[in-house]
Structures are given as structure tokens and as C-alpha cells.
Design a protein around this motif. Structure first.
Motif, mmCIF file in Angstrom:
data_model
loop_
_atom_site.group_PDB
_atom_site.id
_atom_site.type_symbol
_atom_site.label_atom_id
_atom_site.label_comp_id
_atom_site.label_asym_id
_atom_site.label_seq_id
_atom_site.Cartn_x
_atom_site.Cartn_y
_atom_site.Cartn_z
ATOM 1 N N GLY A 43 7.903 9.860 60.738
ATOM 2 C CA GLY A 43 8.631 9.405 59.426
ATOM 3 C C GLY A 43 8.024 9.524 58.161
ATOM 4 N N ARG A 44 7.602 10.842 57.994
ATOM 5 C CA ARG A 44 6.600 10.945 56.639
ATOM 6 C C ARG A 44 6.811 12.633 56.428
ATOM 7 N NH1 ARG A 44 6.118 6.344 56.365
ATOM 8 N NH2 ARG A 44 4.283 5.181 56.252
ATOM 9 N N PHE A 45 6.625 13.054 55.315
ATOM 10 C CA PHE A 45 6.610 14.408 54.918
ATOM 11 C C PHE A 45 5.170 14.873 55.194
ATOM 12 C CE2 PHE A 45 10.471 13.646 52.518
ATOM 13 C CZ PHE A 45 11.362 14.286 53.050
ATOM 14 N N ILE A 46 5.036 16.013 55.621
ATOM 15 C CA ILE A 46 3.688 16.760 55.717
ATOM 16 C C ILE A 46 3.568 18.061 55.593
ATOM 17 C CG2 ILE A 46 2.963 15.108 57.751
ATOM 18 C CD1 ILE A 46 4.119 17.028 59.805
ATOM 19 N N ILE A 47 2.226 18.502 55.108
ATOM 20 C CA ILE A 47 1.981 19.789 54.818
ATOM 21 C C ILE A 47 0.987 20.429 55.926
ATOM 22 C CG2 ILE A 47 0.951 21.235 53.122
ATOM 23 C CD1 ILE A 47 2.473 19.507 50.753
ATOM 24 N N SER A 48 1.125 21.524 56.343
ATOM 25 C CA SER A 48 -0.142 22.072 57.133
ATOM 26 C C SER A 48 -0.864 22.870 56.088
ATOM 27 C CB SER A 48 0.639 22.788 58.291
ATOM 28 O OG SER A 48 -0.323 23.577 58.842
ATOM 29 N N ILE A 49 -2.290 22.774 56.270
ATOM 30 C CA ILE A 49 -3.278 23.658 55.644
ATOM 31 C C ILE A 49 -4.306 23.909 56.510
ATOM 32 C CG2 ILE A 49 -2.716 22.720 53.432
ATOM 33 C CD1 ILE A 49 -5.296 21.107 53.559
ATOM 34 N N SER A 50 -5.274 24.936 56.187
ATOM 35 C CA SER A 50 -6.404 25.462 56.937
ATOM 36 C C SER A 50 -7.396 24.473 56.584
ATOM 37 C CB SER A 50 -6.807 26.753 56.351
ATOM 38 O OG SER A 50 -7.976 27.121 56.757
ATOM 39 N N THR A 51 -8.319 24.210 57.751
ATOM 40 C CA THR A 51 -9.572 23.365 57.458
ATOM 41 C C THR A 51 -10.703 24.013 56.389
ATOM 42 O OG1 THR A 51 -10.528 24.428 59.337
ATOM 43 C CG2 THR A 51 -9.448 22.413 59.835
ATOM 44 N N SER A 62 -9.359 25.232 53.752
ATOM 45 C CA SER A 62 -8.767 25.156 52.279
ATOM 46 C C SER A 62 -9.543 24.282 51.225
ATOM 47 C CB SER A 62 -7.448 24.589 52.434
ATOM 48 O OG SER A 62 -6.772 24.136 51.226
ATOM 49 N N SER A 63 -9.571 24.795 49.803
ATOM 50 C CA SER A 63 -9.828 23.755 48.762
ATOM 51 C C SER A 63 -9.276 22.543 48.729
ATOM 52 C CB SER A 63 -10.282 24.504 47.639
ATOM 53 O OG SER A 63 -8.857 24.843 47.298
ATOM 54 N N LYS A 64 -7.966 22.439 48.931
ATOM 55 C CA LYS A 64 -7.142 21.317 49.224
ATOM 56 C C LYS A 64 -7.512 20.039 49.982
ATOM 57 C CE LYS A 64 -3.443 24.131 49.462
ATOM 58 N NZ LYS A 64 -4.303 25.284 49.243
ATOM 59 N N LEU A 65 -8.098 20.554 51.027
ATOM 60 C CA LEU A 65 -8.656 19.582 52.001
ATOM 61 C C LEU A 65 -10.021 18.745 51.580
ATOM 62 C CD1 LEU A 65 -8.429 18.168 54.823
ATOM 63 C CD2 LEU A 65 -9.798 20.001 55.470
ATOM 64 N N SER A 66 -10.610 19.716 50.702
ATOM 65 C CA SER A 66 -12.011 19.478 50.081
ATOM 66 C C SER A 66 -11.643 18.274 49.169
ATOM 67 C CB SER A 66 -12.548 20.383 49.479
ATOM 68 O OG SER A 66 -13.816 19.833 48.714
ATOM 69 N N ASP A 67 -10.397 18.464 48.095
ATOM 70 C CA ASP A 67 -9.995 17.683 47.347
ATOM 71 C C ASP A 67 -9.502 16.452 47.938
ATOM 72 O OD1 ASP A 67 -10.260 19.482 45.422
ATOM 73 O OD2 ASP A 67 -8.169 20.066 45.022
ATOM 74 N N ILE A 68 -8.715 16.356 49.052
ATOM 75 C CA ILE A 68 -8.278 15.351 49.799
ATOM 76 C C ILE A 68 -9.259 14.478 50.360
ATOM 77 C CG2 ILE A 68 -6.733 14.430 51.571
ATOM 78 C CD1 ILE A 68 -4.959 15.207 49.143
ATOM 79 N N ASN A 69 -10.228 15.119 50.760
ATOM 80 C CA ASN A 69 -11.507 14.392 51.343
ATOM 81 C C ASN A 69 -12.174 13.645 50.336
ATOM 82 O OD1 ASN A 69 -10.948 14.862 54.084
ATOM 83 N ND2 ASN A 69 -11.927 16.786 53.973
ATOM 84 N N THR A 70 -12.013 14.304 49.065
ATOM 85 C CA THR A 70 -12.814 13.664 47.876
ATOM 86 C C THR A 70 -12.176 12.313 47.237
ATOM 87 O OG1 THR A 70 -13.885 15.552 47.619
ATOM 88 C CG2 THR A 70 -14.004 13.898 45.698
ATOM 89 N N ASN A 71 -10.855 12.757 47.352
ATOM 90 C CA ASN A 71 -9.850 11.531 46.512
ATOM 91 C C ASN A 71 -8.482 11.614 47.264
ATOM 92 O OD1 ASN A 71 -8.168 10.154 45.117
ATOM 93 N ND2 ASN A 71 -8.546 11.517 43.212
ATOM 94 N N THR A 86 -7.457 24.477 66.038
ATOM 95 C CA THR A 86 -8.237 23.413 65.451
ATOM 96 C C THR A 86 -8.567 23.884 64.235
ATOM 97 O OG1 THR A 86 -10.245 24.312 66.452
ATOM 98 C CG2 THR A 86 -8.860 22.605 67.801
ATOM 99 N N GLU A 87 -8.214 24.845 63.703
ATOM 100 C CA GLU A 87 -8.460 25.405 62.312
ATOM 101 C C GLU A 87 -7.256 24.909 61.497
ATOM 102 O OE1 GLU A 87 -9.183 29.571 62.335
ATOM 103 O OE2 GLU A 87 -10.857 29.369 63.927
ATOM 104 N N ARG A 88 -6.394 23.999 61.855
ATOM 105 C CA ARG A 88 -5.356 23.679 60.933
ATOM 106 C C ARG A 88 -5.301 22.136 61.089
ATOM 107 N NH1 ARG A 88 -3.288 27.367 58.179
ATOM 108 N NH2 ARG A 88 -1.545 26.081 57.277
ATOM 109 N N VAL A 89 -4.983 21.454 60.031
ATOM 110 C CA VAL A 89 -4.698 19.965 59.829
ATOM 111 C C VAL A 89 -3.544 19.716 59.293
ATOM 112 C CG1 VAL A 89 -7.246 19.596 59.882
ATOM 113 C CG2 VAL A 89 -6.308 19.662 57.690
ATOM 114 N N LEU A 90 -3.000 18.545 59.267
ATOM 115 C CA LEU A 90 -1.593 18.278 58.762
ATOM 116 C C LEU A 90 -1.940 17.182 57.745
ATOM 117 C CD1 LEU A 90 0.553 17.877 61.669
ATOM 118 C CD2 LEU A 90 0.576 19.691 60.210
ATOM 119 N N LEU A 91 -1.423 17.507 56.526
ATOM 120 C CA LEU A 91 -1.637 16.127 55.297
ATOM 121 C C LEU A 91 -0.381 15.255 55.410
ATOM 122 C CD1 LEU A 91 -2.948 18.390 52.318
ATOM 123 C CD2 LEU A 91 -4.224 17.048 54.162
ATOM 124 N N VAL A 92 -0.529 14.106 55.703
ATOM 125 C CA VAL A 92 0.488 13.288 55.847
ATOM 126 C C VAL A 92 0.641 12.418 54.323
ATOM 127 C CG1 VAL A 92 1.678 11.562 57.092
ATOM 128 C CG2 VAL A 92 0.103 13.177 58.404
#
Length: 140
Positions: free
Chosen positions: A42-50, A52-61, A113-119
Motif C-alpha cells: 500500500g505504498r509507492f516504491i522505487i527500485s535501486i542498485s545496492t 547506488s549513491s542514493k542508497l548511501s544517502d538514505i542509509n545516512t538520512n 540480491t543486488e537490488r533493493v526497494l525504497l519504500v
């Protein structure tokens, strides 16, 4: 029409969203991403590579804003916290739901396993209609 129905309508018309994150040094990053809806979550999601610098950003903030729609017309701004969903047998259904067409196209049995979903767990949703009427919803 509820705000969720309005968001789904916008995402169907405009499947490319602008995702805004902030890196560890406080610099903003904006990028265009393909936004997908998960009926399971019941959410919007985006798929990115593990990698990705965006994943680093999300893990930080984990705070982010996603912008869906047209700059000159109807659009929505979702602001909140982003959860990272990694592939595991427990959430395989979500990965398959989101990537069913991709999995079929490449005849894969499971997600890499090289992809994750951002929820997106939105706290605030602002919707601007074609008539430029703005509605802001605080999400519980």
C-alpha cells in the motif's frame, strides 16, 4: 476521490518521479526514478542498485521527498521517511509484484540480491490539481 486514489492516478499518468535525498555532507541530490506502486504494501516504491549513491544517502538520512506529476499541471509531493527493503524469502512477493514484467522478460525466478526497494512512508502529501488547488494531507 481520496488522496491515495489521486496519487495512484498521478503515478499512472506520470510514472517517472523526482526523488530528492541529502548526502552525508548535507548536499541535496535530485534524480528521476521510475516510481511503482505496491498493492501488497500500500505504498509507492522505487527500485535501486545496492551500489547506488542514493542508497548511501538514505542509509545516512532516511528522509526524502518524491515529486510526481507535471511541473505545469497536476502534481504531488510526498515527504517522509524511506525504508529500505532487501530481498529475502519473507518479502519475495513484493519484489515479484513490482518486477513481474521484468522477471518474465528475462526468465528469472527471483530478484537479484543486488537490488533493493525504497519504500516511501509519507508523513505529508501535497496534491496540486490541474486548477492549481492545493490540498495538504498529514499521513498517520
Amino acid at each position: 476521490m481520496s488522496h491515495w486514489e489521486q496519487l495512484k492516478h498521478l503515478a499512472q499518468k506520470h510514472p517517472i518521479a523526482t526523488m530528492c535525498t541529502v548526502d552525508a555532507t548535507g548536499h541535496p541530490h535530485m534524480c528521476l526514478m521510475h516510481i511503482m506502486e505496491s498493492s501488497i504494501l500500500g505504498r509507492f516504491i522505487i527500485s535501486i542498485s545496492t551500489s547506488s549513491s542514493k542508497l548511501s544517502d538514505i542509509n545516512t538520512n532516511n528522509k526524502s521527498t518524491w515529486y510526481i506529476g507535471s511541473l505545469l499541471g497536476e502534481h504531488a509531493e510526498l515527504s517522509g521517511e524511506v525504508s529500505v527493503l532487501t530481498y529475502s524469502p519473507e518479502n519475495e512477493a513484493v519484489f515479484k509484484e513490482v518486477w513481474s514484467e521484468v522477471l518474465a522478460k528475462y526468465e528469472q525466478k527471483q530478484m537479484s540480491t543486488e537490488r533493493v526497494l525504497l519504500v516511501m512512508n509519507a508523513k505529508t502529501v501535497k496534491i496540486t490539481t490541474q486548477e492549481m488547488k492545493v490540498t495538504e494531507v498529514k499521513v498517520k
